[in-house]
Design an enzyme around this catalytic site. Structure first.
Site, PDB file in Angstrom:
ATOM      1  N   VAL A 117      -3.264   2.009  -4.554  1.00  0.00           N
ATOM      2  CA  VAL A 117      -4.187   3.146  -4.425  1.00  0.00           C
ATOM      3  C   VAL A 117      -5.507   2.872  -5.127  1.00  0.00           C
ATOM      4  O   VAL A 117      -6.299   3.789  -5.343  1.00  0.00           O
ATOM      5  CB  VAL A 117      -3.536   4.433  -4.998  1.00  0.00           C
ATOM      6  CG1 VAL A 117      -2.309   4.825  -4.187  1.00  0.00           C
ATOM      7  CG2 VAL A 117      -3.185   4.282  -6.481  1.00  0.00           C
ATOM      8  N   ASP A 118      -5.771   1.608  -5.459  1.00  0.00           N
ATOM      9  CA  ASP A 118      -6.947   1.271  -6.276  1.00  0.00           C
ATOM     10  C   ASP A 118      -8.206   0.955  -5.481  1.00  0.00           C
ATOM     11  O   ASP A 118      -9.286   0.807  -6.046  1.00  0.00           O
ATOM     12  CB  ASP A 118      -6.631   0.100  -7.209  1.00  0.00           C
ATOM     13  CG  ASP A 118      -6.001  -1.094  -6.484  1.00  0.00           C
ATOM     14  OD1 ASP A 118      -6.466  -1.428  -5.372  1.00  0.00           O
ATOM     15  OD2 ASP A 118      -5.051  -1.687  -7.038  1.00  0.00           O
ATOM     16  N   HIS A 133      -0.648   4.883   0.681  1.00  0.00           N
ATOM     17  CA  HIS A 133      -0.376   5.913  -0.319  1.00  0.00           C
ATOM     18  C   HIS A 133      -1.626   6.641  -0.793  1.00  0.00           C
ATOM     19  O   HIS A 133      -1.579   7.364  -1.785  1.00  0.00           O
ATOM     20  CB  HIS A 133       0.352   5.288  -1.517  1.00  0.00           C
ATOM     21  CG  HIS A 133       1.690   4.745  -1.169  1.00  0.00           C
ATOM     22  ND1 HIS A 133       2.283   3.704  -1.854  1.00  0.00           N
ATOM     23  CD2 HIS A 133       2.557   5.066  -0.177  1.00  0.00           C
ATOM     24  CE1 HIS A 133       3.466   3.426  -1.317  1.00  0.00           C
ATOM     25  NE2 HIS A 133       3.648   4.241  -0.298  1.00  0.00           N
ATOM     26  N   CYS A 144      -6.807  24.661  -0.755  1.00  0.00           N
ATOM     27  CA  CYS A 144      -7.829  24.732   0.297  1.00  0.00           C
ATOM     28  C   CYS A 144      -8.169  23.366   0.903  1.00  0.00           C
ATOM     29  O   CYS A 144      -9.000  23.273   1.794  1.00  0.00           O
ATOM     30  CB  CYS A 144      -9.093  25.383  -0.242  1.00  0.00           C
ATOM     31  SG  CYS A 144      -9.980  24.388  -1.478  1.00  0.00           S
ATOM     32  N   CYS A 192      -8.787  24.437  -8.800  1.00  0.00           N
ATOM     33  CA  CYS A 192      -9.884  24.168  -7.879  1.00  0.00           C
ATOM     34  C   CYS A 192     -11.015  25.182  -8.056  1.00  0.00           C
ATOM     35  O   CYS A 192     -10.784  26.399  -8.031  1.00  0.00           O
ATOM     36  CB  CYS A 192      -9.354  24.205  -6.446  1.00  0.00           C
ATOM     37  SG  CYS A 192     -10.629  23.969  -5.184  1.00  0.00           S
ATOM     38  N   CYS A 195     -11.634  27.287  -4.356  1.00  0.00           N
ATOM     39  CA  CYS A 195     -10.803  28.420  -3.933  1.00  0.00           C
ATOM     40  C   CYS A 195     -10.317  29.244  -5.115  1.00  0.00           C
ATOM     41  O   CYS A 195      -9.769  30.328  -4.924  1.00  0.00           O
ATOM     42  CB  CYS A 195      -9.625  27.937  -3.097  1.00  0.00           C
ATOM     43  SG  CYS A 195      -8.411  26.925  -3.983  1.00  0.00           S
ATOM     44  N   GLY A 233       3.094  -9.570  -2.900  1.00  0.00           N
ATOM     45  CA  GLY A 233       3.057  -8.849  -4.163  1.00  0.00           C
ATOM     46  C   GLY A 233       3.784  -7.529  -4.183  1.00  0.00           C
ATOM     47  O   GLY A 233       3.318  -6.580  -4.818  1.00  0.00           O
ATOM     48  N   THR A 234       4.922  -7.436  -3.518  1.00  0.00           N
ATOM     49  CA  THR A 234       5.689  -6.194  -3.539  1.00  0.00           C
ATOM     50  C   THR A 234       7.178  -6.483  -3.474  1.00  0.00           C
ATOM     51  O   THR A 234       7.614  -7.367  -2.727  1.00  0.00           O
ATOM     52  CB  THR A 234       5.295  -5.256  -2.393  1.00  0.00           C
ATOM     53  OG1 THR A 234       6.177  -4.121  -2.364  1.00  0.00           O
ATOM     54  CG2 THR A 234       5.354  -5.947  -1.039  1.00  0.00           C
ATOM     55  N   ARG A 260       6.765 -12.924  -6.559  1.00  0.00           N
ATOM     56  CA  ARG A 260       7.607 -13.434  -7.640  1.00  0.00           C
ATOM     57  C   ARG A 260       8.772 -12.487  -7.868  1.00  0.00           C
ATOM     58  O   ARG A 260       8.571 -11.366  -8.319  1.00  0.00           O
ATOM     59  CB  ARG A 260       6.791 -13.603  -8.909  1.00  0.00           C
ATOM     60  CG  ARG A 260       5.950 -14.859  -8.908  1.00  0.00           C
ATOM     61  CD  ARG A 260       5.178 -15.016 -10.194  1.00  0.00           C
ATOM     62  NE  ARG A 260       4.809 -16.401 -10.438  1.00  0.00           N
ATOM     63  CZ  ARG A 260       4.001 -16.802 -11.395  1.00  0.00           C
ATOM     64  NH1 ARG A 260       3.470 -15.921 -12.211  1.00  0.00           N
ATOM     65  NH2 ARG A 260       3.718 -18.072 -11.557  1.00  0.00           N
TER      66      ARG A 260
END
Length: 289
Positions: A117-118, A133, A144, A192, A195, A233-234, A260
């Protein structure tokens, strides 16, 4: 590691031979989809959740239902995030991100499906990226649906909680920080402003939540167009990424893996290479120029 033969590719080969096999794999399959995970970003100073055996290195992250129903959970989350998110803000694309962008520019990678998520794939220059993600730098109102930049919310939280300015702690994955033992009950969490009472949540898929169907559909469409899949990498310990490996196997698409340690799909790979992610992808891109 034992050597086997699946789909005419060596599994569990040495690093040097494995790089040659990976180069050959990419040459044979010119339209490659990459499925990336936390191991792509660890070289950028962003920690990962799991060890080489796929076990948790630290307590599991916050659950979606707990975040949505518990003010105490949100106080703890945002207090830790105010400290830990600095690692993501400071991160810059690493060798793995740059190499994958180069492979895309060379015509070898048709899309990247990332569980991260970066946003570092895009910052490195990759054009077709599916953020499975979501993106951590955005915050969404769960009432809202309004979006705002996370750094703006963090600045607001810092002003409302001045006692947290000098807090220091080790950072964790996804902008978390190790602040166990502190009292979060006085930490002010803002709702928020648009709203008035909507819960603000990072625009990412928390554990226990579902990936939006549109993203899943886009990822499956990219995979359908591809000749092969490269997992990078996962450990694939969560289903949201594993489903694409299983679909590739059902479609008889060759699958290679650079990671790895253990993954949940070790029995599905035509080729698995356990080696440093960034250096190996850089060498791969250099070999394909």
């Amino acid at each position: 590691m034992m050597t086997a033969n699946v789909a005419n590719e060596p599994v569990g080969v040495s690093v040097a031979a494995g790089l040659d096999a990976l180069v050959a794999f990419v040459r044979r399959h010119p339209r490659l989809v990459v499925l990336s995970g936390a191991g792509v970003s660890t070289e950028c100073g962003i920690p990962d959740y799991r060890d080489v055996r796929g076990a948790w290195k630290r307590p599991p992250p916050v659950q979606h239902q707990h975040f949505m129903t518990s003010l105490a959970t949100r106080q703890r989350y945002w207090a830790r995030s105010l400290i830990g998110f600095r690692a993501i803000e400071a991160a810059r694309p690493g060798p793995a991100h740059r190499a994958l962008a180069r492979l895309e520019a060379l015509g070898h990678v048709s899309a990247v499906i990332t569980q991260n998520v970066d946003g570092l794939h895009q910052r490195a220059g990759s054009k077709r990226v599916i953020d499975l993600h979501g993106r951590a730098e955005m915050v969404r109102c769960m009432g809202c649906d309004a979006l705002r930049m996370r750094h703006d919310l963090h600045a607001e939280l810092a002003r409302c909680n001045p006692d947290w300015h000098g807090v220091k702690a080790a950072v964790g994955p996804d902008g978390d920080a190790d602040l166990d033992g502190l009292d979060f009950s006085r930490f002010r969490v803002n709702d928020c402003a648009r709203c008035g009472d909507g819960i603000l949540k990072p625009d990412v898929v928390f554990f226990g939540d579902n990936v939006p169907p549109s993203r899943v559909a886009a990822a499956f469409a990219a995979l359908q167009e591809a000749d092969a899949l490269l997992v990078v990498g996962t450990s694939l310990m969560v289903y949201s990424g594993l489903r694409f490996v299983r679909q590739a196997a059902r479609d008889a698409k060759p699958i290679a893996c650079l990671n790895r340690g253990l993954t949940r799909a070790d029995d599905l790979y035509a080729l698995k290479l356990e080696a440093p992610t960034g250096a190996t992808l850089e060498a791969l891109a250099a070999s394909l120029c």
